[in-house]
Write an enzyme that holds these catalytic residues in place. Structure first.
Site, PDB file in Angstrom:
ATOM      1  N   PRO A   1      10.865  -7.169  15.216  1.00 46.25           N
ATOM      2  CA  PRO A   1      12.245  -7.016  15.696  1.00 46.25           C
ATOM      3  C   PRO A   1      12.338  -6.301  17.047  1.00 46.25           C
ATOM      4  O   PRO A   1      13.359  -6.385  17.727  1.00 46.25           O
ATOM      5  CB  PRO A   1      12.902  -6.161  14.604  1.00 46.25           C
ATOM      6  CG  PRO A   1      11.774  -5.387  14.002  1.00 46.25           C
ATOM      7  CD  PRO A   1      10.575  -6.304  14.062  1.00 46.25           C
TER       8      PRO A   1
ATOM      9  N   VAL B   1      -0.297   4.907   0.016  1.00 48.20           N
ATOM     10  CA  VAL B   1      -1.361   5.907   0.023  1.00 48.20           C
ATOM     11  C   VAL B   1      -0.791   7.229   0.532  1.00 48.20           C
ATOM     12  O   VAL B   1      -0.017   7.257   1.492  1.00 48.20           O
ATOM     13  CB  VAL B   1      -2.542   5.433   0.908  1.00 48.20           C
ATOM     14  CG1 VAL B   1      -3.674   6.456   0.912  1.00 48.20           C
ATOM     15  CG2 VAL B   1      -3.059   4.082   0.432  1.00 48.20           C
ATOM     16  N   GLY B   2      -1.179   8.312  -0.134  1.00 46.90           N
ATOM     17  CA  GLY B   2      -0.695   9.644   0.255  1.00 46.90           C
ATOM     18  C   GLY B   2       0.801   9.732   0.044  1.00 46.90           C
ATOM     19  O   GLY B   2       1.345   9.213  -0.938  1.00 46.90           O
ATOM     20  N   LYS B   3       1.469  10.354   1.014  1.00 47.49           N
ATOM     21  CA  LYS B   3       2.903  10.591   0.851  1.00 47.49           C
ATOM     22  C   LYS B   3       3.748   9.316   0.873  1.00 47.49           C
ATOM     23  O   LYS B   3       4.919   9.341   0.523  1.00 47.49           O
ATOM     24  CB  LYS B   3       3.380  11.559   1.948  1.00 47.49           C
ATOM     25  CG  LYS B   3       2.824  12.967   1.755  1.00 47.49           C
ATOM     26  CD  LYS B   3       3.425  13.929   2.738  1.00 47.49           C
ATOM     27  CE  LYS B   3       2.742  15.293   2.621  1.00 47.49           C
ATOM     28  NZ  LYS B   3       2.848  16.058   3.860  1.00 47.49           N
TER      29      LYS B   3
ATOM     30  N   ASP C   1       7.104   1.148   3.452  1.00 49.91           N
ATOM     31  CA  ASP C   1       8.209   1.977   3.964  1.00 49.91           C
ATOM     32  C   ASP C   1       9.383   1.088   4.354  1.00 49.91           C
ATOM     33  O   ASP C   1       9.932   1.197   5.445  1.00 49.91           O
ATOM     34  CB  ASP C   1       7.736   2.807   5.171  1.00 49.91           C
ATOM     35  CG  ASP C   1       7.216   1.948   6.305  1.00 49.91           C
ATOM     36  OD1 ASP C   1       6.687   0.858   6.023  1.00 49.91           O
ATOM     37  OD2 ASP C   1       7.356   2.354   7.477  1.00 49.91           O
TER      38      ASP C   1
ATOM     39  N   PHE D   1       0.846  -1.198   0.000  1.00 52.52           N
ATOM     40  CA  PHE D   1       0.000   0.000   0.000  1.00 52.52           C
ATOM     41  C   PHE D   1       0.873   1.237   0.000  1.00 52.52           C
ATOM     42  O   PHE D   1       1.804   1.343   0.800  1.00 52.52           O
ATOM     43  CB  PHE D   1      -0.927  -0.007   1.225  1.00 52.52           C
ATOM     44  CG  PHE D   1      -2.021  -1.015   1.093  1.00 52.52           C
ATOM     45  CD1 PHE D   1      -1.755  -2.368   1.238  1.00 52.52           C
ATOM     46  CD2 PHE D   1      -3.314  -0.615   0.785  1.00 52.52           C
ATOM     47  CE1 PHE D   1      -2.759  -3.315   1.083  1.00 52.52           C
ATOM     48  CE2 PHE D   1      -4.326  -1.556   0.636  1.00 52.52           C
ATOM     49  CZ  PHE D   1      -4.049  -2.901   0.785  1.00 52.52           C
TER      50      PHE D   1
ATOM     51  N   TYR E   1      10.612  -6.703  19.928  1.00 55.85           N
ATOM     52  CA  TYR E   1      10.207  -7.323  21.208  1.00 55.85           C
ATOM     53  C   TYR E   1      10.663  -8.763  21.377  1.00 55.85           C
ATOM     54  O   TYR E   1      10.281  -9.416  22.334  1.00 55.85           O
ATOM     55  CB  TYR E   1       8.667  -7.282  21.329  1.00 55.85           C
ATOM     56  CG  TYR E   1       8.076  -5.906  21.102  1.00 55.85           C
ATOM     57  CD1 TYR E   1       7.966  -5.011  22.161  1.00 55.85           C
ATOM     58  CD2 TYR E   1       7.654  -5.506  19.830  1.00 55.85           C
ATOM     59  CE1 TYR E   1       7.447  -3.743  21.952  1.00 55.85           C
ATOM     60  CE2 TYR E   1       7.137  -4.242  19.612  1.00 55.85           C
ATOM     61  CZ  TYR E   1       7.033  -3.366  20.668  1.00 55.85           C
ATOM     62  OH  TYR E   1       6.532  -2.114  20.460  1.00 55.85           O
TER      63      TYR E   1
ATOM     64  N   GLU F   1      -2.388  -4.735  13.382  1.00 58.66           N
ATOM     65  CA  GLU F   1      -1.307  -5.555  13.953  1.00 58.66           C
ATOM     66  C   GLU F   1      -1.804  -6.267  15.219  1.00 58.66           C
ATOM     67  O   GLU F   1      -1.455  -7.423  15.472  1.00 58.66           O
ATOM     68  CB  GLU F   1      -0.091  -4.689  14.270  1.00 58.66           C
ATOM     69  CG  GLU F   1       1.105  -5.482  14.760  1.00 58.66           C
ATOM     70  CD  GLU F   1       2.361  -4.632  14.867  1.00 58.66           C
ATOM     71  OE1 GLU F   1       3.150  -4.622  13.895  1.00 58.66           O
ATOM     72  OE2 GLU F   1       2.550  -3.960  15.900  1.00 58.66           O
TER      73      GLU F   1
ATOM     74  N   ASP G   1       4.726  -3.910   4.171  1.00 53.76           N
ATOM     75  CA  ASP G   1       4.756  -2.457   4.342  1.00 53.76           C
ATOM     76  C   ASP G   1       5.607  -1.826   3.242  1.00 53.76           C
ATOM     77  O   ASP G   1       6.649  -2.370   2.881  1.00 53.76           O
ATOM     78  CB  ASP G   1       5.392  -2.111   5.699  1.00 53.76           C
ATOM     79  CG  ASP G   1       4.349  -1.823   6.764  1.00 53.76           C
ATOM     80  OD1 ASP G   1       3.194  -2.236   6.588  1.00 53.76           O
ATOM     81  OD2 ASP G   1       4.706  -1.181   7.779  1.00 53.76           O
TER      82      ASP G   1
HETATM   83  N1  UDP Z   1       0.266   3.514   4.729  1.00 54.53           N
HETATM   84  C1  UDP Z   1       0.099   4.331   3.626  1.00 54.53           C
HETATM   85  N2  UDP Z   1      -0.155   5.657   3.812  1.00 54.53           N
HETATM   86  C2  UDP Z   1      -0.244   6.222   5.037  1.00 54.53           C
HETATM   87  C3  UDP Z   1      -0.072   5.399   6.167  1.00 54.53           C
HETATM   88  C4  UDP Z   1       0.187   4.049   5.973  1.00 54.53           C
HETATM   89  O1  UDP Z   1       0.183   3.858   2.496  1.00 54.53           O
HETATM   90  O2  UDP Z   1      -0.470   7.444   5.129  1.00 54.53           O
HETATM   91  C5  UDP Z   1       0.510   2.075   4.526  1.00 54.53           C
HETATM   92  C6  UDP Z   1       1.947   1.807   4.063  1.00 54.53           C
HETATM   93  O3  UDP Z   1       1.981   0.674   3.262  1.00 54.53           O
HETATM   94  C7  UDP Z   1       2.662   1.557   5.364  1.00 54.53           C
HETATM   95  C8  UDP Z   1       1.608   0.781   6.134  1.00 54.53           C
HETATM   96  O4  UDP Z   1       0.371   1.369   5.746  1.00 54.53           O
HETATM   97  O5  UDP Z   1       3.864   0.863   5.174  1.00 54.53           O
HETATM   98  C9  UDP Z   1       1.748   0.795   7.668  1.00 54.53           C
HETATM   99  O6  UDP Z   1       1.941   2.095   8.158  1.00 54.53           O
HETATM  100  P1  UDP Z   1       3.334   2.554   8.765  1.00 54.53           P
HETATM  101  O7  UDP Z   1       4.445   2.006   7.960  1.00 54.53           O
HETATM  102  O8  UDP Z   1       3.312   4.031   8.951  1.00 54.53           O
HETATM  103  O9  UDP Z   1       3.315   1.837  10.196  1.00 54.53           O
HETATM  104  P2  UDP Z   1       4.621   1.476  11.038  1.00 54.53           P
HETATM  105  O10 UDP Z   1       5.420   0.492  10.249  1.00 54.53           O
HETATM  106  O11 UDP Z   1       5.366   2.741  11.273  1.00 54.53           O
HETATM  107  O12 UDP Z   1       4.049   0.872  12.287  1.00 54.53           O
HETATM  108 MN    MN Z   2       5.930   0.454   8.223  1.00 58.01          MN
END
Ligand code: UDP
Ligand code: MN
Length: 351
Positions: free
Chosen positions: A231, A120-122, A210, A118, A233, A300, A208
């Protein structure tokens, strides 16, 4: 009286014959095996032990004459970590598997792997790196379908993909709350699998965006239901795991319960299994929402609740989702996939 007995015996024989005929017709799998064996004998005039295909997942057929190091049954290649769960699922660490052997086994099965991501957005800014590194490390040499869900289809980067690999883009609405984006993932994964299921019996991983691949992520990760150890806990006592602790939530995990803390950022398995997971988590998430409840870590938390009851058949070590800001621990010999460092305030639509 005698005549009657004879009549009864005849009826019994007839019923037995009929049942036999019926069984023959309603068990095509048995007949399949028989035919397969006959063909094989005709073609090669010999029968290997490997011709009976019982189940896609569990029957692992290796090519003959493949040369590899003798596996030991008394000296584990990894003695510093746990490589099997109490319910006897393997825990995948570097050194516990033979990648060449596994690839040859799964090549024969002609498996296909879908990955959902996913952006979405930035979060679209993470996609290029994700896709480029997936091309270097994720199921190299296999049929891979990467499915990108985004509200910015025009901004999806052009990444050259190898033969047998494809990318599709699906439009999703934008959202003002990151919790909602992250939560809707289960719903969209569920519908994607429902569309694919009739034509596809392969595997899926939900990842994810990111994050980046740094090392091999391949056939060793395949299983019915696959979870990744978080990773953050994995050395802690379960009382420290950030499970949802309110009994009102459907994601509740009681004190003294729970095996491991799993990542929401990576999970997978057979399409059927992941469908069940996504459907359950989505339904529980929505029922919670109707009562004004949001679990501590959204999907989660629901995933962790699900995996407590539905034990994963394969567990991936934290090599499969590390975090760039975390120094590597000694038991982690290779980082395969890792979350990049990000500034939440800059990229999320809300605080
Ligand atoms: N995500 C997205 N846009 C957003 C927030 C989340 O596309 O504005 C999706 C993206 O794939 C991201 C996942 O949801 O990797 C989980 O969110 P995030 O990575 O911020 O969670 P974290 O890993 O920091 O717990
Ligand atoms: Mn993430």
């Amino acid at each position: 009286m005698k005549h009657l007995n004879n009549g009864r015996a005849l009826t019994l024989v007839l019923v037995a014959v009929l049942l036999g005929v019926l069984c023959y017709y309603i068990t095509p799998s048995f007949r399949g095996i028989k035919l397969f064996k006959e063909n094989d004998i005709r073609q090669e005039n010999r029968l290997d032990a490997d011709v009976i295909h019982v189940s896609r997942e569990f029957h692992l057929v290796a090519p003959d004459h493949l040369q590899y190091k003798q596996p030991s049954i008394v000296h584990g290649s990894r003695t510093d970590v746990v490589t099997v769960t109490p319910w006897l699922a393997p825990v995948v660490w570097e050194g516990t598997f033979n990648p060449v052997l596994l690839d040859s086994i799964y090549n024969k099965k002609n498996v296909s792997i879908t990955a959902t991501v996913f952006a979405v957005g930035k979060y679209i800014m993470f996609l290029k790196n994700f896709l480029e590194t997936a091309e270097q490390h994720f199921f190299i040499g296999f049929k891979v379908h990467i499915c990108v869900f985004t509200d910015r289809p025009d901004e999806v980067p052009q990444v050259r993909m190898a033969t047998g690999r494809q990318l599709t883009v699906r439009s999703v609405p934008s959202s003002k709350r990151w919790q909602e984006i992250s939560a809707r993932r289960m719903e969209l994964i569920q519908s994607l699998i429902e569309e694919q299921l009739p034509n596809d019996s392969g595997y899926i991983f939900c990842l994810d965006v990111d994050s980046k691949f740094h090392g091999r992520w391949g056939t060793e990760s395949l299983g019915g239901l696959v979870a990744v150890i978080h990773p953050g806990y994995y050395r802690d006592d379960r009382s420290k795991f950030p499970y949802e602790r309110s009994p009102e939530s459907r994601a509740y995990v009681a004190p003294g319960e729970g095996d491991f803390y799993y990542c929401g950022g990576a999970f997978g398995g057979l399409l059927q299994e992941v469908h069940q997971l996504a459907k359950t988590c989505r339904s529980n998430f929505e029922s919670d929402a109707k009562e004004g409840i949001e679990a501590a870590w959204q999907e989660e938390s629901h995933l962790n609740r699900y995996m407590w009851i539905n034990k994963p058949s394969k567990v991936l070590s934290p090599e499969y989702l590390w975090q760039d800001f975390k120094p590597k621990n000694p038991e982690v010999h290779i980082i395969r996939f890792s979350g990049v460092i990000k500034n939440y305030a800059e990229i999320r639509p809300n605080a």
